[in-house]
Design a protein around this motif. Structure first.
Motif, PDB file in Angstrom:
ATOM      1  N   THR A   1      -8.585 -19.765   9.852  1.00 20.65           N
ATOM      2  CA  THR A   1      -9.339 -18.663  10.714  1.00 20.65           C
ATOM      3  C   THR A   1      -8.736 -18.415  11.959  1.00 20.65           C
TER       4      THR A   1
ATOM      5  N   ALA B   1     -16.327 -16.602  12.415  1.00 19.41           N
ATOM      6  CA  ALA B   1     -15.060 -16.677  12.094  1.00 19.41           C
ATOM      7  C   ALA B   1     -14.323 -15.760  10.937  1.00 19.41           C
TER       8      ALA B   1
ATOM      9  N   PRO C   1     -10.937 -14.821   8.545  1.00 22.25           N
ATOM     10  CA  PRO C   1      -9.713 -15.645   8.036  1.00 22.25           C
ATOM     11  C   PRO C   1      -8.413 -15.002   8.464  1.00 22.25           C
TER      12      PRO C   1
END
Length: 502
Positions: free
Chosen positions: A432, A441, A443
């Motif tokens: 992340t 978060a 990616p």
């Protein structure tokens, strides 16, 4: 009168009505799989549920489909396709009404279990087509009905997005949409689909049904919940070990039952076995495109440095709907290719398009036009695969096993989709971007590239399966008593499937 003679005697308008009604019913099937995806957040908020608990809204339908699809496919072969179709639609309508009226997560999950039974409609529909449609038109009919699966998935996303717009979204409207469509499909089946002229009868193999259901639950449960439980947790590993053990029990049980639910010889027949493998890979690739593109286009570019910041509705309409529309239209070309090239080569050609589409998506997902264009190429690949696989199954099994054989193939695609969901979700969560505290978060972009590359590799394996794994083979022959000779004995004639592998 034989099936072929009966089909020839039917009016073309009657055939068209049957195909359209069964296409609508199949579309409702696929809608049940994706209908809740855009509204999971709303359900979680309204019912004050945890993320882990609300995930059962999708998992329940997957497990229900795995349990009921092969059982009801076999039941339709034994006792008639039309009454089984009607029964399944009634159960689905009841489940949809329950989901549309309840404010309890428990009862919502029960409703979703009932909706999951609708997955059995697709193999039942293909069995009806095999019985009612002329052999020369069977390819196109199966391709159209198969094509509605991808279209229904996209329509569900768009419908859910439209019905939950505004400042006070209500997820119940989405389930009322399912009720309306299922009632229309039920009316169509009641007034259009003829009653089955031939049934195998016999006892229901409850031992085989229970062991297969247990096997599928033990396999799919950790696949769908592994990211919540942990992939190395005792529950996850225990379920996988249990699935292996139950697979052995199932095989032993089916080999000892006089009238097994799944004929192991049919299950292990090379074209059937490799077509199911192709179904698993195709289901993986299709869902990887759906979930990967959905996440990608909703990533805010100003925060992550990539993505398009699209809303749920924008992601469905702008980026995913073109894929589903191409799948619906391309299914007709897939049917024509099955007639001209054969089902095996059509599957290979479609998979090649899939490799091209995911390669494009892997290297150029930074522009709207590229994401949409690559998705349309992938949609063409999916439509060719959906057109070819039912033809391969129909060509490889006798008529009385069509329902269960197509049911197993449907389950193979569902397993592939479940694996794709688990793999892509875990992959996106593994790396992340560092963000300020309080922000969710996101990616890294490389994870999307890897996801699309893996899906492209799955299509590459489909090419290998089609060209190497599925060999030219004649369908198993079933003796059919056609006429009585002068001596008074019945002369057997071999049943023709009307479909060629190559």
């Amino acid at each position: 009168m034989s099936d072929a003679q009966h089909a020839a005697a039917r009016r073309p308008s009657a055939d068209t009505a049957v195909v359209l009604v069964l296409g609508l019913a199949a579309m409702v099937v696929s809608m049940m799989q994706t209908l809740v995806v855009p509204i999971l957040g709303i359900i979680q908020s309204d019912l004050h549920a945890t993320t882990a608990n609300v995930s059962w809204v999708t998992t329940a339908t997957l497990l229900s489909a795995a349990v009921f699809t092969p059982l009801l496919g076999r039941f339709g072969d034994q006792h008639g396709k039309k009454p089984t179709l009607v029964g399944v639609l009634l159960v689905m309508i009841a489940g949809s009404v329950l989901a549309a009226t309840t404010t309890s997560l428990t009862w919502l999950i029960v409703g979703r279990v009932m909706q999951g039974a609708a997955t059995a409609i697709f193999p039942l529909a293909l069995s009806v087509l095999r019985e009612e449609i002329k052999p020369e038109k069977l390819h196109g009919a199966m391709a159209l009905v198969s094509g509605t699966l991808a279209f229904g998935s996209g329509l569900a996303l768009v419908g859910a997005g439209l019905l939950t717009r505004g400042s006070d979204p209500d997820y119940h409207r989405v389930f009322w949409l399912a009720v309306v469509l299922a009632v229309v499909a039920l009316a169509g089946v009641l007034f259009t689909v003829p009653a089955s002229r031939a049934t195998t009868g016999g006892r229901t193999d409850w031992l085989g049904a229970v062991t297969l259901a247990t096997l599928l639950v033990l396999l799919l449960l950790p696949v769908s919940q592994g990211h919540e439980w942990g992939w190395t947790s005792g529950r996850t590993l225990g379920c996988f070990v249990g699935a292996v053990a139950m697979a052995a029990v199932w095989v032993v049980a089916e080999n000892r039952v006089k009238e097994p639910m799944v004929d192991m010889k049919m299950f292990a027949h090379r074209p059937v076995l490799f077509t199911n493998l192709a179904g698993l890979l195709l289901g993986f690739a299709m869902f990887a495109q759906f979930i990967g593109v959905s996440y990608l286009v909703q990533i805010p570019e100003d925060v992550a440095g990539y993505g398009f910041g699209a809303s749920v509705l924008g992601a469905s309409v702008v980026y995913l709907l073109p894929t589903t529309l191409v799948s619906l239209v391309g299914a007709q070309f897939g049917g024509a290719l099955v007639r001209r090239l054969g089902a095996r080569l059509t599957l290979a050609v479609g998979a090649c398009f899939g490799v091209v589409g995911f390669t494009w998506l892997s290297v150029a997902h930074d522009a709207t036009a590229s994401v949409i264009g690559a998705g349309m190429v992938i949609g063409l690949a999916i439509s060719f695969g959906y057109a070819a696989m039912p033809a391969l199954i129909v060509a490889s099994v006798p008529a009385h096993q069509s329902g269960i054989a197509n049911g197993i193939n449907s389950i193979s695609r569902s397993v592939g989709s479940a694996v794709a969901s688990a793999v892509i979700t875990s992959l996106l969560a593994s790396k992340t971007i560092p963000l300020p505290d309080g922000m969710p978060a996101l990616p890294q972009e490389s994870q999307f590239t890897m996801s699309f590359a893996i899906a492209g590799a799955a299509f590459g394996l489909v090419v290998a399966v089609a060209l190497v794994g599925i060999k030219s083979a004649q369908a198993p022959r079933t003796p059919v008593l056609r006429k009585v000779t002068e001596s008074g004995t019945a002369a057997p004639a071999e049943a023709e499937s009307g479909v060629e592998l190559v």
